[in-house]
Design a protein around this motif. Structure first.
Motif, PDB file in Angstrom:
ATOM      1  N   ARG A  53       0.831  -1.197   0.000  1.00  0.00           N
ATOM      2  CA  ARG A  53       0.000   0.000   0.000  1.00  0.00           C
ATOM      3  C   ARG A  53       0.873   1.258   0.000  1.00  0.00           C
ATOM      4  O   ARG A  53       1.898   1.332   0.677  1.00  0.00           O
ATOM      5  CB  ARG A  53      -0.882   0.041   1.250  1.00  0.00           C
ATOM      6  N   GLY A  75      -3.978   0.842  -2.912  1.00  0.00           N
ATOM      7  CA  GLY A  75      -3.479  -0.506  -3.114  1.00  0.00           C
ATOM      8  C   GLY A  75      -3.415  -0.858  -4.579  1.00  0.00           C
ATOM      9  O   GLY A  75      -4.003  -0.177  -5.423  1.00  0.00           O
ATOM     10  N   SER A  87      -4.951   5.936   1.259  1.00  0.00           N
ATOM     11  CA  SER A  87      -4.214   4.678   1.133  1.00  0.00           C
ATOM     12  C   SER A  87      -4.602   4.022  -0.188  1.00  0.00           C
ATOM     13  O   SER A  87      -5.779   3.775  -0.440  1.00  0.00           O
ATOM     14  CB  SER A  87      -4.549   3.750   2.305  1.00  0.00           C
TER      15      SER A  87
END
Length: 256
Positions: free
Chosen positions: A186, A214, A212
């Protein structure tokens, strides 16, 4: 200065209303906060509240010049019946800080953490009725972060970037069972703003907003044929927007 302060508060309040419960993913990142210590013996403690009712607390201490030790934890109980997030986490870190003149500071921290997370939500479809999804996860993580901050007597603000390696010990869907995802990387960034109380007091208000991100797995990234469990695993990789309001207390020093 009062007009600037009021404007920032109004803008942050709007962000809180827009964000709501945040992304519907079982991964619940902790905020990559940046302590503003610049001398041996200093310490600070912070507590913050996110819009979804999640409480987060951190502590930092400098046992020697340029050395930084950190610890943090977060918790959110089950507050709803269908759309909910339950999480318990902690993390520990060690790093350092480097003052740049009288107004700027660099900071770097590496660390480890563990977490439990349980999320349930209704997923809307364009052509089908809403369906309930429920995930559980246990994972540990390794992280490295770097930040820069501007510090003065009126406003402290800065930016922190964190790279987090997440490794799942368990990741399950309530209907599909175990999901085929063992780890993920991440990218997590956060802007923060701290407003000191009048000189002589050891408190600051704290506001944060971060993201965040990913990776997005493609069908050929899985060893098995791409099916329902792979699609559910991909759900865990969605981006997460987080915001908070809180307070910072530094007992070893008052003002700058």
């Amino acid at each position: 200065m009062s007009h600037t302060y009021a404007g920032i508060c109004r803008a942050f309040g709007l962000v809180l209303m827009v964000v709501g419960l945040g992304a519907c993913t079982v991964y619940a990142p902790m905020q990559p906060t940046m302590p503003l210590l610049d001398a041996k013996g200093q310490a600070e403690f912070s507590g913050s509240l996110q819009p979804n009712g999640r409480v987060e607390a951190t502590a930092a201490y400098s046992p020697a010049a340029h050395l930084l030790l950190t610890a943090g934890g977060t918790v959110r109980p089950k507050l709803e019946k269908v759309n909910f997030l339950v999480t318990r986490q902690y993390e520990l870190g060690v790093g350092g800080y480097l003052p740049l003149g009288t107004a700027w500071q660099l900071n770097g921290i590496g660390g480890y953490g563990q977490a439990f997370s349980h999320r349930s939500f209704l997923e809307d479809g364009f052509f089908i009725a809403s369906s309930r999804r429920e995930y559980r996860a246990r994972y540990h993580k390794y992280f490295a972060q770097a930040g820069i901050a501007h510090v003065d007597d009126w406003n402290n603000f800065g930016f922190t970037y964190r790279l987090t390696q997440v490794r799942f010990s368990s990741l399950t869907d309530a209907e599909l069972g175990k999901l085929p995802l063992t780890n993920m990387l991440r990218h997590e960034a956060m802007f923060f703003w701290r407003r000191p109380f009048p000189r002589g007091y050891n408190w600051e208000t704290l506001a944060t907003v971060g993201l965040s991100i990913g990776p997005r797995l493609e069908p050929n990234d899985f060893q098995n044929p791409y099916g329902p469990t792979e699609r559910a695993a991909n759900h865990t990789l969605r981006s997460v927007l987080f915001t908070s309001l809180g307070l910072v207390y530094h007992p070893a020093w008052g003002g700058r």
